[in-house]
Motif scaffolding. Structure first.
Motif, PDB file in Angstrom:
ATOM      1  N   PHE A 446       0.817  -1.208   0.000  1.00 27.01           N
ATOM      2  CA  PHE A 446       0.000   0.000   0.000  1.00 27.01           C
ATOM      3  C   PHE A 446       0.855   1.264   0.000  1.00 27.01           C
ATOM      4  CE2 PHE A 446      -3.716  -2.578   0.935  1.00 27.01           C
ATOM      5  CZ  PHE A 446      -4.676  -1.905   0.206  1.00 27.01           C
ATOM      6  N   LYS A 447       2.055   1.188   0.526  1.00 18.06           N
ATOM      7  CA  LYS A 447       2.964   2.333   0.415  1.00 18.06           C
ATOM      8  C   LYS A 447       3.286   2.610  -1.048  1.00 18.06           C
ATOM      9  CE  LYS A 447       5.367   2.419   4.878  1.00 18.06           C
ATOM     10  NZ  LYS A 447       6.682   2.319   5.541  1.00 18.06           N
ATOM     11  N   VAL A 448       3.492   1.524  -1.809  1.00 15.72           N
ATOM     12  CA  VAL A 448       3.769   1.677  -3.237  1.00 15.72           C
ATOM     13  C   VAL A 448       2.561   2.256  -3.961  1.00 15.72           C
ATOM     14  CG1 VAL A 448       4.304   0.435  -5.375  1.00 15.72           C
ATOM     15  CG2 VAL A 448       5.461  -0.189  -3.248  1.00 15.72           C
ATOM     16  N   TYR A 449       1.366   1.789  -3.608  1.00 18.01           N
ATOM     17  CA  TYR A 449       0.153   2.322  -4.233  1.00 18.01           C
ATOM     18  C   TYR A 449      -0.006   3.813  -3.927  1.00 18.01           C
ATOM     19  CZ  TYR A 449      -2.033  -1.896  -6.119  1.00 18.01           C
ATOM     20  OH  TYR A 449      -2.330  -2.987  -6.887  1.00 18.01           O
ATOM     21  N   GLN A 450       0.354   4.220  -2.711  1.00 25.32           N
ATOM     22  CA  GLN A 450       0.231   5.630  -2.343  1.00 25.32           C
ATOM     23  C   GLN A 450       1.201   6.501  -3.137  1.00 25.32           C
ATOM     24  OE1 GLN A 450       0.788   5.342   1.952  1.00 25.32           O
ATOM     25  NE2 GLN A 450      -1.362   5.820   2.293  1.00 25.32           N
ATOM     26  N   GLU A 451       2.416   5.996  -3.365  1.00 26.16           N
ATOM     27  CA  GLU A 451       3.437   6.777  -4.061  1.00 26.16           C
ATOM     28  C   GLU A 451       3.146   6.894  -5.549  1.00 26.16           C
ATOM     29  OE1 GLU A 451       7.032   4.788  -3.199  1.00 26.16           O
ATOM     30  OE2 GLU A 451       7.072   5.348  -1.074  1.00 26.16           O
ATOM     31  N   GLY A 452       2.524   5.870  -6.150  1.00 24.26           N
ATOM     32  CA  GLY A 452       2.291   5.883  -7.587  1.00 24.26           C
ATOM     33  C   GLY A 452       3.521   5.423  -8.357  1.00 24.26           C
ATOM     34  N   ASP A 453       3.446   5.508  -9.678  1.00 27.35           N
ATOM     35  CA  ASP A 453       4.551   5.023 -10.496  1.00 27.35           C
ATOM     36  C   ASP A 453       5.674   6.055 -10.578  1.00 27.35           C
ATOM     37  OD1 ASP A 453       3.745   6.967 -12.258  1.00 27.35           O
ATOM     38  OD2 ASP A 453       2.941   5.603 -13.762  1.00 27.35           O
ATOM     39  N   GLY A 454       6.617   5.818 -11.497  1.00 22.92           N
ATOM     40  CA  GLY A 454       7.776   6.699 -11.588  1.00 22.92           C
ATOM     41  C   GLY A 454       7.449   8.128 -11.941  1.00 22.92           C
ATOM     42  N   SER A 455       6.264   8.365 -12.525  1.00 19.84           N
ATOM     43  CA  SER A 455       5.848   9.725 -12.875  1.00 19.84           C
ATOM     44  C   SER A 455       4.815  10.273 -11.908  1.00 19.84           C
ATOM     45  CB  SER A 455       5.264   9.731 -14.306  1.00 19.84           C
ATOM     46  OG  SER A 455       6.241   9.332 -15.226  1.00 19.84           O
ATOM     47  N   GLY A 456       4.569   9.551 -10.791  1.00 17.05           N
ATOM     48  CA  GLY A 456       3.612  10.018  -9.803  1.00 17.05           C
ATOM     49  C   GLY A 456       2.168   9.697 -10.131  1.00 17.05           C
ATOM     50  N   ARG A 457       1.942   8.929 -11.210  1.00  7.08           N
ATOM     51  CA  ARG A 457       0.579   8.575 -11.581  1.00  7.08           C
ATOM     52  C   ARG A 457       0.111   7.376 -10.770  1.00  7.08           C
ATOM     53  NH1 ARG A 457       2.747   8.672 -17.538  1.00  7.08           N
ATOM     54  NH2 ARG A 457       3.522   6.708 -16.723  1.00  7.08           N
ATOM     55  N   PRO A 458      -1.192   7.256 -10.527  1.00  9.10           N
ATOM     56  CA  PRO A 458      -1.688   6.124  -9.733  1.00  9.10           C
ATOM     57  C   PRO A 458      -1.624   4.823 -10.521  1.00  9.10           C
ATOM     58  CG  PRO A 458      -3.521   7.421 -10.577  1.00  9.10           C
ATOM     59  CD  PRO A 458      -2.272   8.193 -10.904  1.00  9.10           C
ATOM     60  N   PHE A 459      -1.534   3.705  -9.791  1.00  7.14           N
ATOM     61  CA  PHE A 459      -1.614   2.388 -10.406  1.00  7.14           C
ATOM     62  C   PHE A 459      -3.086   1.992 -10.521  1.00  7.14           C
ATOM     63  CE2 PHE A 459       2.633   2.177  -8.381  1.00  7.14           C
ATOM     64  CZ  PHE A 459       3.381   1.867  -9.492  1.00  7.14           C
ATOM     65  N   PHE A 460      -3.597   1.900 -11.727  1.00  2.99           N
ATOM     66  CA  PHE A 460      -4.976   1.478 -11.905  1.00  2.99           C
ATOM     67  C   PHE A 460      -5.093  -0.050 -11.869  1.00  2.99           C
ATOM     68  CE2 PHE A 460      -4.822   5.665 -13.968  1.00  2.99           C
ATOM     69  CZ  PHE A 460      -5.812   6.295 -13.251  1.00  2.99           C
ATOM     70  N   PHE A 461      -4.049  -0.730 -12.285  1.00  2.00           N
ATOM     71  CA  PHE A 461      -4.001  -2.189 -12.249  1.00  2.00           C
ATOM     72  C   PHE A 461      -2.612  -2.609 -11.803  1.00  2.00           C
ATOM     73  CE2 PHE A 461      -7.169  -1.196 -15.531  1.00  2.00           C
ATOM     74  CZ  PHE A 461      -8.258  -1.887 -15.023  1.00  2.00           C
ATOM     75  N   PRO A 462      -2.541  -3.738 -11.071  1.00  2.00           N
ATOM     76  CA  PRO A 462      -3.657  -4.547 -10.580  1.00  2.00           C
ATOM     77  C   PRO A 462      -4.453  -3.838  -9.473  1.00  2.00           C
ATOM     78  CG  PRO A 462      -1.611  -5.404  -9.727  1.00  2.00           C
ATOM     79  CD  PRO A 462      -1.236  -4.327 -10.709  1.00  2.00           C
ATOM     80  N   LYS A 463      -5.766  -4.028  -9.467  1.00  2.00           N
ATOM     81  CA  LYS A 463      -6.624  -3.396  -8.480  1.00  2.00           C
ATOM     82  C   LYS A 463      -6.471  -4.107  -7.126  1.00  2.00           C
ATOM     83  CE  LYS A 463     -10.604  -3.814 -10.333  1.00  2.00           C
ATOM     84  NZ  LYS A 463     -12.073  -3.659 -10.495  1.00  2.00           N
ATOM     85  N   PRO A 464      -6.225  -3.376  -6.031  1.00  2.01           N
ATOM     86  CA  PRO A 464      -6.161  -4.011  -4.717  1.00  2.01           C
ATOM     87  C   PRO A 464      -7.575  -4.192  -4.147  1.00  2.01           C
ATOM     88  CG  PRO A 464      -5.627  -1.690  -4.514  1.00  2.01           C
ATOM     89  CD  PRO A 464      -5.881  -1.950  -5.976  1.00  2.01           C
ATOM     90  N   LEU A 465      -7.984  -5.425  -3.932  1.00 10.10           N
ATOM     91  CA  LEU A 465      -9.285  -5.719  -3.340  1.00 10.10           C
ATOM     92  C   LEU A 465      -9.052  -6.143  -1.903  1.00 10.10           C
ATOM     93  CD1 LEU A 465     -10.939  -7.749  -6.248  1.00 10.10           C
ATOM     94  CD2 LEU A 465     -11.045  -5.292  -5.796  1.00 10.10           C
ATOM     95  N   VAL A 466      -9.421  -5.285  -0.955  1.00 13.46           N
ATOM     96  CA  VAL A 466      -9.185  -5.534   0.466  1.00 13.46           C
ATOM     97  C   VAL A 466     -10.405  -6.226   1.069  1.00 13.46           C
ATOM     98  CG1 VAL A 466      -8.607  -4.488   2.662  1.00 13.46           C
ATOM     99  CG2 VAL A 466      -7.713  -3.493   0.557  1.00 13.46           C
ATOM    100  N   HIS A 467     -10.173  -7.362   1.669  1.00 24.26           N
ATOM    101  CA  HIS A 467     -11.253  -8.144   2.271  1.00 24.26           C
ATOM    102  C   HIS A 467     -11.354  -7.821   3.758  1.00 24.26           C
ATOM    103  CE1 HIS A 467     -11.906 -10.950  -1.197  1.00 24.26           C
ATOM    104  NE2 HIS A 467     -10.697 -10.484  -1.496  1.00 24.26           N
ATOM    105  N   ILE A 468     -12.521  -7.418   4.192  1.00 23.72           N
ATOM    106  CA  ILE A 468     -12.771  -7.069   5.604  1.00 23.72           C
ATOM    107  C   ILE A 468     -13.433  -8.285   6.277  1.00 23.72           C
ATOM    108  CG2 ILE A 468     -13.906  -5.472   7.177  1.00 23.72           C
ATOM    109  CD1 ILE A 468     -11.775  -4.208   5.389  1.00 23.72           C
ATOM    110  N   THR A 469     -12.877  -8.688   7.393  1.00 21.85           N
ATOM    111  CA  THR A 469     -13.409  -9.854   8.117  1.00 21.85           C
ATOM    112  C   THR A 469     -14.038  -9.402   9.432  1.00 21.85           C
ATOM    113  OG1 THR A 469     -11.410 -10.311   9.377  1.00 21.85           O
ATOM    114  CG2 THR A 469     -11.524 -11.196   7.141  1.00 21.85           C
ATOM    115  N   GLU A 470     -14.630 -10.363  10.146  1.00 19.96           N
ATOM    116  CA  GLU A 470     -15.277 -10.058  11.435  1.00 19.96           C
ATOM    117  C   GLU A 470     -14.249  -9.665  12.491  1.00 19.96           C
ATOM    118  OE1 GLU A 470     -14.497 -14.465  11.152  1.00 19.96           O
ATOM    119  OE2 GLU A 470     -15.373 -12.897   9.886  1.00 19.96           O
ATOM    120  N   LYS A 471     -12.977  -9.998  12.277  1.00 19.02           N
ATOM    121  CA  LYS A 471     -11.936  -9.652  13.249  1.00 19.02           C
ATOM    122  C   LYS A 471     -11.619  -8.163  13.206  1.00 19.02           C
ATOM    123  CE  LYS A 471      -9.667 -14.181  13.030  1.00 19.02           C
ATOM    124  NZ  LYS A 471      -8.437 -14.918  12.770  1.00 19.02           N
TER     125      LYS A 471
END
Length: 471
Positions: A446-471
């Motif tokens: 997620f740190k990498v996703y926040q920083e973006g690519d070498g030009s500061g653009r966001p990563f559109f793929f691969p999409k991070p799908l975060v699974h939320i559990t009862e914990k």
């Protein structure tokens, strides 16, 4: 048309182009610009002004760094003086480049760029002669007039090769063939991309109309004088380079025959200088070093980084093998960044084995293995080692639609399952035993996703799908 082209609809073409954040750049332009930055930005302004894709990238960088400018009097030298060399280098290393050795080898990208640069130069001379038209806007309208054609070259290279062959240099024929096969033409794409990249409306209108005969009849357009300036500039360039274009001075342009002769003479000298520079251009293989350098940005001083690039430029031999090149880079990382060890692991291609190159204490170690090497297996301490994994995942500039399913906790159905490690071998532990390593990985991701690519653009793929559990 005798040769079958890629069967694509106008809608698919437009969708593909709308995903272009920036145009691809000729790799030689990247190399020249990097060398210029290392040499205290010497000549960098001229390099930017002779490559439309590089110019757009620099403009985009200025916007991201809140460097104010106006297209009415834009001066690239003033802009690059306001941007640290480290940011410029990072931008250039993050740019997409044409594959001139394979996929784009039959497309004259360098010649297309030279035509754009000559057209821009001529447009500026014409505007200066008239004294009534913005020199800066005329220049950029000429430089960016064919960005749609460059985009087609990037995304549909095989189709463009066949269309260029059939058109035989006749732009009206090329537009007709594009319409028949794509349902859209490169001049319309140029206009759409100019608007997408927030270029001035005069630039968008010129890109759309300069290459059509209709431009001569549309006297009431707000940007007609700049459109006619670019149209005249293109005639002059083609007359010099191929002698195939008659030069007719538009009524809107207040120039006489003597003015045209003077402009033509200056333009000839400019084109000759570009040709000389193209033949004298020095090259070195920057692709192997690119991602390694990117990984060192955060914790290294700018001077260390510039020293590293200068050392690469001086040390690498274009005739060297990939393994020798990697060994040189690893040794330079150790010597310049005071690293105890540096290693690069190559994943196999065509069912070959894994190759590893490690530099330590001025000694290079080469090894081959059937299984992917781990950091610990190669003598690196995982706690103090910075590592990156590189993978090219793209389809003609369009990212492949992929997902990453991420869990902060180990899913219940995996908690007691025996874990499989490198080489497909059981580790003797369950997946639940690796929860801390998994969380460290997700956090780093997620740190990498926040920083973006070498030009500061966001990563559109691969999409991070975060699974939320009862914990």
């Amino acid at each position: 048309m005798s040769s079958p082209l890629v069967n694509v609809s106008a809608r698919n073409v437009e969708l593909a182009f709308r995903q272009l954040d920036l145009p691809a750049v000729h790799p030689d332009s990247v190399t020249s610009c990097v060398k210029s930055i290392i040499d205290n930005k010497s000549g960098l302004c001229n390099l930017i002004e002779t490559d439309p894709a590089v110019a757009i990238a620099v403009i985009n960088l200025c916007r991201r760094n809140s460097v104010e400018f106006s297209f009415d009097n834009l001066n690239f030298q003033q802009l690059i003086d306001k941007i640290p060399s480290q940011k410029l280098l990072k931008m250039f290393f993050g740019l997409k480049t044409f594959d001139i050795e394979n996929l784009h080898s039959q497309i004259p990208i360098a010649e297309m760029n030279k035509s754009s640069a000559a057209r821009a130069f001529a447009a500026r001379l014409i505007a200066k002669k008239t004294g009534q038209i913005s020199e800066s806007l005329s220049f950029f309208a000429g430089l960016f007039a064919d960005i749609g054609l460059l985009a087609i070259a990037e995304l549909y290279p095989k189709s463009l090769v066949m269309m260029l062959e059939e058109s035989q240099g006749d732009n009206s024929v090329l537009l007709r063939i594009e319409k028949e096969n794509f349902g859209i033409t490169h001049n319309i794409l140029s206009r759409q991309l100019a608007q997408k990249w927030f270029l001035p409306q005069a630039v968008a209108d010129s890109a759309w109309l300069y290459c059509t005969a209709a431009a001569d009849t549309l006297d009431n357009l707000p940007n007609n004088e700049i459109i006619q300036t670019v149209r005249l500039a293109d005639m002059l360039v083609k007359n010099i380079t191929s002698g195939s274009e008659p030069v007719n001075i538009p009524a809107k342009i207040s120039l006489n025959v003597q003015d045209i002769d003077e402009i033509t003479e200056e333009l000839k000298n400019f084109i000759a200088e570009m040709n000389v520079k193209a033949t004298d251009q020095q090259k070195f293989d920057i692709e192997t070093a690119k991602q390694v350098c990117m990984s060192l940005f955060e914790n290294s001083s700018e001077q260390n980084f510039l020293d590293f690039l200068a050392a690469i430029s001086a040390s690498l031999n274009p005739a060297s093998s990939v393994i020798d090149t990697i060994g040189t880079i690893c040794s330079l990382i150790c010597s310049i960044f005071n690293a105890e060890r540096a290693g690069i692991f190559l994943t196999p291609q065509d069912n070959k084995q894994y190759e590893t190159v490690i530099a330590a204490n001025d000694i290079l170690q080469f090894s081959i293995s059937d299984n992917p090497p781990s950091i610990a297996d190669t003598g690196f301490d995982p706690q103090i080692t910075k590592s990156i994994k590189l993978q090219a995942v793209a389809r003609g500039g369009q990212a492949i639609f992929t997902d990453l399913n991420l869990y902060w906790e180990v899913p219940k159905h995996f908690e007691d399952v025996p874990a499989i490690g490198p080489g497909g071998e059981p580790t003797g532990k369950t997946y639940n035993d690796y929860i801390h390593e998994a969380q460290r990985f997700v956090w780093a991701l997620f740190k990498v996703y926040q920083e973006g690519d070498g030009s500061g653009r966001p990563f559109f793929f691969p999409k991070p799908l975060v699974h939320i559990t009862e914990k």
